[in-house]
Design an enzyme around this catalytic site. Structure first.
Site, PDB file in Angstrom:
ATOM      1  N   LEU A  81       0.802  -1.225   0.000  1.00 25.42           N
ATOM      2  CA  LEU A  81       0.000   0.000   0.000  1.00 25.42           C
ATOM      3  C   LEU A  81       0.839   1.281   0.000  1.00 25.42           C
ATOM      4  O   LEU A  81       0.306   2.369   0.208  1.00 25.42           O
ATOM      5  CB  LEU A  81      -0.977  -0.008   1.179  1.00 25.42           C
ATOM      6  N   CYS A  82       2.128   1.165  -0.267  1.00 22.69           N
ATOM      7  CA  CYS A  82       2.992   2.347  -0.365  1.00 22.69           C
ATOM      8  C   CYS A  82       2.839   3.001  -1.730  1.00 22.69           C
ATOM      9  O   CYS A  82       2.703   2.315  -2.743  1.00 22.69           O
ATOM     10  CB  CYS A  82       4.460   1.968  -0.172  1.00 22.69           C
ATOM     11  N   HIS A  83       2.894   4.323  -1.746  1.00 22.17           N
ATOM     12  CA  HIS A  83       2.871   5.070  -2.997  1.00 22.17           C
ATOM     13  C   HIS A  83       4.260   5.072  -3.629  1.00 22.17           C
ATOM     14  O   HIS A  83       5.257   5.154  -2.900  1.00 22.17           O
ATOM     15  CB  HIS A  83       2.467   6.535  -2.742  1.00 22.17           C
ATOM     16  N   MET A 119       8.863   4.735   4.957  1.00 28.27           N
ATOM     17  CA  MET A 119       8.939   3.345   4.507  1.00 28.27           C
ATOM     18  C   MET A 119      10.148   3.114   3.605  1.00 28.27           C
ATOM     19  O   MET A 119      10.761   2.049   3.642  1.00 28.27           O
ATOM     20  CB  MET A 119       7.646   2.927   3.807  1.00 28.27           C
ATOM     21  N   GLU A 120      10.508   4.117   2.822  1.00 25.91           N
ATOM     22  CA  GLU A 120      11.679   4.000   1.954  1.00 25.91           C
ATOM     23  C   GLU A 120      12.953   3.886   2.775  1.00 25.91           C
ATOM     24  O   GLU A 120      13.837   3.073   2.476  1.00 25.91           O
ATOM     25  CB  GLU A 120      11.742   5.184   0.992  1.00 25.91           C
ATOM     26  N   ASP A 134      23.785 -11.724   3.611  1.00 22.90           N
ATOM     27  CA  ASP A 134      23.975 -12.590   2.447  1.00 22.90           C
ATOM     28  C   ASP A 134      25.445 -12.733   2.082  1.00 22.90           C
ATOM     29  O   ASP A 134      25.908 -13.834   1.759  1.00 22.90           O
ATOM     30  CB  ASP A 134      23.192 -12.037   1.256  1.00 22.90           C
TER      31      ASP A 134
END
Length: 185
Positions: A81-83, A119-120, A134
């Site tokens: 739901l992020c733009h 969020m970014e 990793d």
């Protein structure tokens, strides 16, 4: 949709409780900034490989920096739901803490837009630290990614927010603040 259409004050849900993407069309564009931080703890022998640049897969910090920046630009594809956001700046700063045998990553994202970049920044931290994992997992599967959090955000209607414990910045964050104050940014 207006706030009265939210479900219990949660903007990603409509009045019925169904998921939705928030309508930001009526919001004013403002300068937005978010800083997030996280760390990965590892065995001292693994840390020594990172510090010496001797990991078999190559430059752990350099690759993780690029991964973090790339992840910030792909957040809307990962978090449903992020733009999509046109980022204007992303930095990924690593601090090697030998005493604690950990790598600390701080990411800053900026844009001019109608929604924030928290969020970014958080996504960039997670992917940057996952990349460290990793690249080193062949020698240390016991590494722990921890303490991923938002340090601050600014812009928009809610203005500026700073995490209470963000007042204890890492040495590299103190240097960044000093450089900004001196105009060396």
């Amino acid at each position: 949709m207006s706030g009265q259409d939210d479900f219990n004050g949660l903007t990603h849900f409509d009045h019925k409780g169904d998921a939705r993407m928030v309508d930001v069309g009526a919001k004013a564009e403002t300068e937005r900034l978010a800083r997030a931080r996280g760390e990965i703890r590892m065995a001292p022998s693994t840390f020594a490989l990172v510090k010496a640049g001797e990991a078999k897969k190559g430059d752990v910090i350099g690759v993780a920096r690029i991964a973090a920046i790339m992840a910030s630009k792909r957040t809307a594809e990962l978090v449903p739901l992020c733009h999509p956001i046109a980022l204007t700046h992303v930095s990924a700063e690593f601090e090697l803490d030998e005493a604690a045998s950990k790598v600390v990553l701080t990411v800053e994202c900026r844009c001019t837009g109608q929604t924030g970049v928290e969020m970014e920044a958080l996504t960039a931290v997670e992917v940057g630290l996952l990349t460290v994992y990793d690249m080193l997992k062949a020698v240390d599967r016991g590494m722990v990614i921890t303490d991923v959090c938002l340090l601050e955000k600014s812009g928009g209607k809610s203005g500026r927010w700073v995490r209470a414990d963000a007042e204890n910045p890492t040495p590299s964050e103190r240097q960044r603040v000093l450089q900004k104050r001196l105009g060396a940014d």
